[in-house]
Design an enzyme around this catalytic site. Structure first.
Site, short mmCIF file in Angstrom:
data_model
loop_
_atom_site.label_atom_id
_atom_site.label_comp_id
_atom_site.label_asym_id
_atom_site.label_seq_id
_atom_site.Cartn_x
_atom_site.Cartn_y
_atom_site.Cartn_z
N HIS A 193 0.70 -1.24 -0.04
CA HIS A 193 -0.02 -0.12 0.13
C HIS A 193 0.89 1.36 -0.01
CE1 HIS A 193 -2.95 2.87 1.95
NE2 HIS A 193 -3.79 2.20 1.50
N ASP B 127 3.14 -4.60 8.24
CA ASP B 127 1.80 -3.97 7.81
C ASP B 127 0.79 -4.60 8.23
OD1 ASP B 127 -0.60 -2.69 6.87
OD2 ASP B 127 0.56 -2.00 4.96
N GLN C 160 -4.29 -5.21 6.76
CA GLN C 160 -5.39 -6.03 6.46
C GLN C 160 -5.40 -7.40 7.10
OE1 GLN C 160 -7.73 -5.53 4.12
NE2 GLN C 160 -7.04 -3.49 3.66
N LYS D 237 -10.82 -1.00 10.28
CA LYS D 237 -10.97 -2.36 9.24
C LYS D 237 -11.14 -3.57 10.10
CE LYS D 237 -7.24 -0.46 6.33
NZ LYS D 237 -8.12 0.13 5.06
N CYS E 21 -4.87 2.28 -3.91
CA CYS E 21 -3.37 2.79 -3.12
C CYS E 21 -2.34 1.88 -3.48
CB CYS E 21 -3.59 2.92 -1.57
SG CYS E 21 -4.95 4.37 -1.38
N1 PLP Z 1 -1.73 -0.88 4.53
C1 PLP Z 1 -2.75 -1.70 4.06
C2 PLP Z 1 -2.27 -2.98 3.30
C3 PLP Z 1 -3.82 -1.09 3.71
O1 PLP Z 1 -4.92 -2.03 3.17
C4 PLP Z 1 -4.25 0.30 4.15
C5 PLP Z 1 -5.46 0.64 4.04
O2 PLP Z 1 -6.23 0.48 3.15
C6 PLP Z 1 -3.45 1.00 5.03
C7 PLP Z 1 -2.03 0.35 5.19
C8 PLP Z 1 -3.51 2.05 5.52
O3 PLP Z 1 -4.45 2.25 6.61
P1 PLP Z 1 -4.82 3.52 7.12
O4 PLP Z 1 -5.42 4.48 6.14
O5 PLP Z 1 -5.98 3.01 8.08
O6 PLP Z 1 -3.76 4.02 7.74
#
Ligand code: PLP
Length: 414
Positions: A131, A208, A211, A234, A372
Site C-alpha cells: 500500500h 503492515d 489487512q 478495518k 493505493c
Molecule cells: N496498509 C494496507 C495494506 C492497507 O490496506 C491500508 C488501508 O487500506 C493501509 C496500510 C493504510 O491504513 P490507514 O488508512 O487506516 O492508515
C-alpha cells in the site's frame, strides 16, 4: 470434526447482521450489499454505543485530571491498551502505542527509528504489493538519507517471490517493511519466513497489519516482528485510531516523534525530559472516544473467534471465485496460494469505474481503482481493478446479487 461440531461451529450470519444497524439501509432503493470491507468495515451496535456512551456519560480529557469523569475516561482508554495487548499477544502493555492508524504507525517508525538508524547507502526493502502507506514514508526517508529502496517482486499469481527477496538481502539491509496481507490481491505473505531471513541479515522488520489483524490470529511474539501497525476501522472499530506495536527495547531506544503535552516528564527552556513508554509517543490529546470504542470492536471479534470468522469468509471467497470465473472475459487478479477474502478482477474492454457505478446503482458497494497500490497495478499492466472484499456479515445471497449485477453491467456496457 464431527457433523455436530461443524454445526455448532457454524455462524449465525443473520443474527450477526442484526448487530450492524447500517446493513438494514437501502442504497438506490435496493438493500445495501457492502463489499468494501478492505477499505473499512461496518461497525456493530456495541461499538457505536460505546462511542456515544463516552460522550453522553464520561467525556473528559485523560491522564491529567483528578475528577471522576477524567478517571473514568482514563480507565476506559487504558483498558483498550490491555485489550490490544491480549489481542496481538504483546508481552508488555507499554509496547502498545496508540496512533491514528496504520499510516501513522509506519510513519512513526520512519521518522524516529529511521532517522536515527538509516544512513547513506543503507538499504530498505519493501515489496511491489505494498500500500502507498508502506512505500512513501520509506521513499521520503531514503531521499533524505541517501539510502536505497529495494523492491521484492511478485509472480503472476500474486505471491511474493521469496528467492528474489533472499537475493536482495545483504549487510546493507537495515529494514524490511512488508504487508502481512495485500489489500489489492488478498495474498497472505509468509511473514514468519520473511522476518527470519531479515533477522539473519541483521535487519529489523515492520509488518503492515492493516489487512491481517481482522482475519488472522496475530501473535507478535511468535511472529517476532519488530514493529506491527494496524488500524481499528478495518477491524469493526472506529476510524481515526490504531496501534503501533514495537519491541520495548527498540521503542525505548528511539527518539520521540511528535512533541507536546502528554509525552513529557518535565519541560523547561533549558532542558525537556520525556515520558516513559507508551506516552513518549502519544503527544497531545489522543482520540479518546474512538480508542475507547475500539475495545468493544476487539471484544466483538474475539467473541465470535477468528477461526469462525475465517471459515465463513473463506467459504464466501471460494463461492465468489467460482461464480466470477463463470463470467466470460473476467479475469481475477491475485490467485495466491494463501489468501484472505479479497477478490480483485478486471473485465475485457470494460473500465472498472463503469462497473463500480453500475453496481452501485444496484445497491452493491465495491471498490474500484488502484487501491493505493499503483506500483502493483503497473506490475500487472493495468490501471486498476474492481474489488470485492468480504466480512463476517456477508452472505452467499449477496454474492449472487453482485454476480447478476456484474452480468447486467457487462450487457449494458458491451
Ligand atoms: N496498509 C494496507 C495494506 C492497507 O490496506 C491500508 C488501508 O487500506 C493501509 C496500510 C493504510 O491504513 P490507514 O488508512 O487506516 O492508515
Amino acid at each position: 470434526m464431527t457433523e455436530t461440531q461443524i454445526l455448532e461451529n457454524k455462524l449465525d450470519v443473520y443474527a450477526i447482521r442484526q448487530q450492524f444497524p447500517i446493513l438494514s439501509r437501502d442504497v438506490k432503493d435496493k438493500p445495501l450489499v457492502y463489499f468494501d470491507n478492505a477499505a473499512t468495515s461496518q461497525k456493530p451496535r456495541v461499538v457505536i454505543d460505546a462511542l456515544s456512551n463516552y460522550y453522553q456519560q464520561y467525556n473528559a480529557n485523560i491522564h491529567r485530571g483528578i475528577h471522576t469523569l477524567a478517571e473514568e475516561a482514563t480507565m476506559a482508554f487504558e483498558a483498550t491498551r490491555d485489550s490490544v495487548q491480549a489481542f496481538i499477544n504483546a508481552s508488555e502493555r507499554e509496547e502498545i502505542i496508540f496512533t491514528r492508524g496504520t499510516t501513522e504507525g509506519i510513519n512513526l517508525v520512519a521518522y524516529t527509528w529511521g532517522r536515527q538508524n538509516i544512513g547513506e547507502g543503507d538499504e530498505i526493502i519493501v515489496s511491489v504489493m505494498e500500500h502507498h502507506s508502506n512505500i512513501v514514508p520509506w521513499q521520503i526517508l531514503c531521499k533524505e538519507k541517501k539510502a536505497v529502496l529495494k523492491v521484492i517482486p511478485v509472480n503472476e499469481e500474486g505471491d511474493l517471490i521469496v528467492e528474489e527477496y533472499q537475493k536482495l538481502l545483504s549487510d546493507r539491509t537495515k529494514l524490511v517493511s512488508i504487508a502481512h496481507v495485500s489489500n489489492a490481491l488478498g495474498t497472505v505473505n509468509p511473514v514468519r519466513r520473511i522476518i527470519e531471513l531479515a533477522h539473519d541479515a541483521g535487519a529489523l522488520v515492520v509488518v503492515d497489519g492493516a489487512q491481517s489483524a481482522v482475519h488472522l490470529d496475530i501473535d507478535v511474539q511468535q511472529m517476532d516482528c519488530d514493529f506491527f501497525a494496524f488500524s481499528a476501522h478495518k477491524l469493526y472499530g472506529p476510524t481515526g485510531t490504531g496501534v503501533l506495536y514495537g519491541k520495548k527495547r527498540l521503542l525505548e531506544s528511539m527518539p520521540v516523534f511528535l512533541g507536546g503535552g502528554e509525552m513529557i516528564k518535565e519541560v523547561s527552556f533549558e532542558k525537556t525530559t520525556y515520558a516513559d513508554l507508551p506516552y513518549k509517543f502519544e503527544a497531545g490529546t489522543p482520540n479518546i472516544a474512538d480508542t475507547i470504542a475500539f475495545k468493544a470492536a476487539l471484544e466483538f471479534t474475539s467473541s465470535i473467534g477468528k477461526q469462525r470468522i475465517r471459515d465463513h469468509e473463506m467459504e464466501l471467497l471460494s463461492y465468489a471465485t467460482s461464480r466470477l470465473t463463470e463470467i466470460p472475459g473476467l479475469k481475477i487478479i491475485g490467485q495466491a496460494k494463501e489468501k484472505i477474502s479479497v477478490i480483485s478482477f478486471i473485465i475485457d474492454k470494460l473500465h472498472h469505474q463503469d462497473i463500480g457505478i453500475l453496481l452501485d446503482n444496484q445497491g452493491v458497494a465495491l471498490r474500484t481503482g488502484h487501491h493505493c497500490t499503483q506500483p502493483l497495478m503497473q506490475r500487472f499492466g493495468i490501471s486498476g481493478t474492481t474489488r470485492a472484499s468480504f466480512a463476517i456479515y456477508n452472505t452467499k445471497d449477496e454474492i449472487d446479487i453482485m454476480i447478476s449485477g456484474v452480468k447486467k453491467a457487462i450487457k449494458m456496457l458491451s
